[in-house]
Scaffold this motif. Structure first.
Motif, mmCIF file in Angstrom:
data_model
loop_
_atom_site.group_PDB
_atom_site.id
_atom_site.type_symbol
_atom_site.label_atom_id
_atom_site.label_comp_id
_atom_site.label_asym_id
_atom_site.label_seq_id
_atom_site.Cartn_x
_atom_site.Cartn_y
_atom_site.Cartn_z
ATOM 1 N N ARG A 57 4.013 -5.840 -3.781
ATOM 2 C CA ARG A 57 3.000 -6.218 -2.797
ATOM 3 C C ARG A 57 2.768 -5.139 -1.733
ATOM 4 N N ILE A 58 3.781 -4.360 -1.440
ATOM 5 C CA ILE A 58 3.621 -3.339 -0.409
ATOM 6 C C ILE A 58 3.040 -2.062 -1.018
ATOM 7 N N LYS A 59 3.550 -1.655 -2.158
ATOM 8 C CA LYS A 59 3.028 -0.461 -2.827
ATOM 9 C C LYS A 59 1.653 -0.707 -3.433
ATOM 10 N N LYS A 60 1.374 -1.977 -3.739
ATOM 11 C CA LYS A 60 0.116 -2.388 -4.377
ATOM 12 C C LYS A 60 -0.067 -1.734 -5.744
ATOM 13 N N ALA A 118 4.761 7.072 -1.406
ATOM 14 C CA ALA A 118 3.506 6.306 -1.459
ATOM 15 C C ALA A 118 2.434 6.878 -0.539
ATOM 16 N N ARG A 119 2.784 7.959 0.197
ATOM 17 C CA ARG A 119 1.855 8.624 1.118
ATOM 18 C C ARG A 119 1.323 7.656 2.173
ATOM 19 N N LEU A 120 2.239 6.857 2.694
ATOM 20 C CA LEU A 120 1.905 5.942 3.772
ATOM 21 C C LEU A 120 2.383 6.536 5.091
ATOM 22 N N PRO A 121 1.550 6.534 6.125
ATOM 23 C CA PRO A 121 2.019 7.010 7.436
ATOM 24 C C PRO A 121 3.014 6.009 8.010
ATOM 25 N N ALA A 122 4.263 6.419 8.156
ATOM 26 C CA ALA A 122 5.301 5.464 8.535
ATOM 27 C C ALA A 122 6.199 6.029 9.620
ATOM 28 N N SER A 123 6.700 5.128 10.438
ATOM 29 C CA SER A 123 7.713 5.434 11.433
ATOM 30 C C SER A 123 8.869 4.464 11.223
ATOM 31 N N SER A 124 9.985 4.720 11.934
ATOM 32 C CA SER A 124 11.136 3.824 11.768
ATOM 33 C C SER A 124 11.915 3.728 13.061
#
Length: 436
Positions: free
Chosen positions: A282-285, A343-349
């Motif tokens: 569901r997140i990676k689609k 997945a080339r998602l802009p992410a922070s943590s």
């Protein structure tokens, strides 16, 4: 309507039981290549460690129950070698069976590379009850040093259980860390626990082969020769789909069968479920491959419903799992930072050190939490939780939040239970969200 199911474990028998419940006097034939039906593969390491006294405890329903109580033609030692989608038949060495609807639920098998010496006595995989019985018999011999190749789910569980029986355990892992589904800073906690419990880690070492005459005596890696009287290979699994070679199935890159939301393959009246099939993430689609018992049971149930015409879609997965490793619980869901990059998602943590219950209440234990979120929208993308207590509660909340596509702000709005023996007034995952 004649239903044929290939595979007699989680996905296959979940489907069979749904057909039984929803179609009166259903004509169901199940074909299992082994001799045991419907057992809990995830419990096998705990039989080895003596936590569960015998493999029989892992059998959910006997073959006789399926046959006599539910009227299923449950066959054992029936290995399917070919199917013919045009004539709608399945074939084995000594049988030919027609079908109207077919479910492929053949699961997966352990991956064993073509390493020199891999056929020596004392080298094991653990996937089935017979595998485990052979391993248990072997452990009764003069076994002191055990090498486990692979530091994933099975590798960690086997390391724990064999160490608890007094063996000297070494884990050889080609990656830089154990449990690569976790990010590096979380992996360091796992390494510390392994070393605290006396497990030797050989990271960033590739297996080159095995030494011995009749029985294994050592594992040869890229850096050393490691003594071993017994070896367990646990580097992953591959789908059991080789018998379908030449058939025009749409497949994942690892040969798992691609299915739609209704567990249908691209061939008419042929369904697939469990470890031989893909799962929609569901997140990676996209279609993914995460072979877990929870997914197999859910996909099998839905396959059975769809086979009898009760349309029900599979909602997909978010990659939730939890592992017991000595005194720690290792939980994760959604995407790691590495997966967001892939997945080339802009992410922070954000990483947060909290407590499982109110800090002032006796017995409060550390809880390490990492949240991964979308840099632009603040939508939660994943979470990792490691600690001695309270991990499952937090991971399941995060998994639910992922299903609902919550943002960090919405995570703060959740009305979570609180009393000092169970939680702080702000749950630690909400504290982490506030810090972010």
């Amino acid at each position: 309507m004649k239903y044929v199911i290939i595979g007699g474990d989680a996905a296959g028998m979940s489907a069979a039981m749904e057909i039984v419940r929803n179609e009166e006097a259903a004509n169901i034939t199940t074909l299992e290549m082994g001799s045991i039906y419907s057992y809990a593969q995830c419990g096998l390491p705990y039989v080895v460690g003596g936590v569960i006294p015998q493999t029989e405890k892992l059998i959910a329903r006997t073959i006789e129950t399926f046959r006599n109580k539910y009227g299923i033609d449950a066959r054992t030692n029936h290995e399917v070698t070919k199917i013919d989608p045009d004539s709608k038949h399945v074939y084995g060495a000594n049988f030919e069976i027609p079908y109207d609807k077919l479910l492929i639920a053949t699961g997966a098998r352990p991956l064993v590379p073509n390493w020199p010496g891999r056929t020596l006595a004392g080298i094991h995989t653990i996937k089935t009850i017979p595998d485990t019985e052979v391993l248990l018999a072997d452990l009764k011999g003069e076994i002191k040093n055990v090498v486990i190749v692979g530091g994933g789910y099975i590798g960690l569980e086997m390391a724990e259980n064999l160490a608890l029986t007094g063996k000297n355990v070494t884990i050889v892992e080609a990656n830089a860390q154990l449990a690569a589904i976790f990010d590096q800073e979380m992996g360091e906690i796992i390494h510390q626990e392994a070393e605290r419990k006396g497990v030797t880690l050989r990271l960033k070492e590739e297996v080159k082969g095995f030494e011995g005459t009749d029985r294994v005596q050592a594992v040869v890696t890229s850096s050393a020769t490691v003594p071993a009287e017994l070896v367990i290979i646990a580097i992953g699994v591959v789908p059991n789909t080789t018998f379908l070679e030449g058939q025009p199935f749409h497949r994942h890159e690892n040969s798992a069968l691609k299915v739609n939301a209704y567990m249908e393959t691209n061939l008419p009246d042929i369904y697939a479920a469990g470890d031989c099939a893909t799962q929609y993430h569901r997140i990676k689609k996209l279609d993914d491959y995460i072979p877990l018992g929870t997914h197999a049971n859910k996909q099998g149930r839905l396959a059975g419903l769809n086979m009898v015409g009760k349309r029900r879609a599979f909602a997909g997965v978010v990659g939730t799992s939890i592992i017991k490793f000595f005194d720690l619980s290792l939980g994760r869901t959604g995407l790691s930072e590495k997966e967001t990059r892939d997945a080339r998602l802009p992410a922070s943590s954000i990483t947060f050190d909290g407590r499982d219950i109110a800090g002032y209440y006796p017995g409060a234990e550390p809880l390490k939490i990492k949240l991964v979120y979308h840099s632009e929208t603040n939508q939660l993308l994943g979470g990792q939780v490691i600690g001695t207590n309270g991990v499952a509660k937090r991971v399941d909340v995060l998994a639910t939040a992922l299903y609902q596509q919550l943002t960090l702000e919405e995570l703060l709005d959740l009305d979570l239970s609180y009393a000092p023996p169970f939680n702080g007034v702000w749950d630690p995952i909400q504290q982490a969200a506030r810090r972010a």
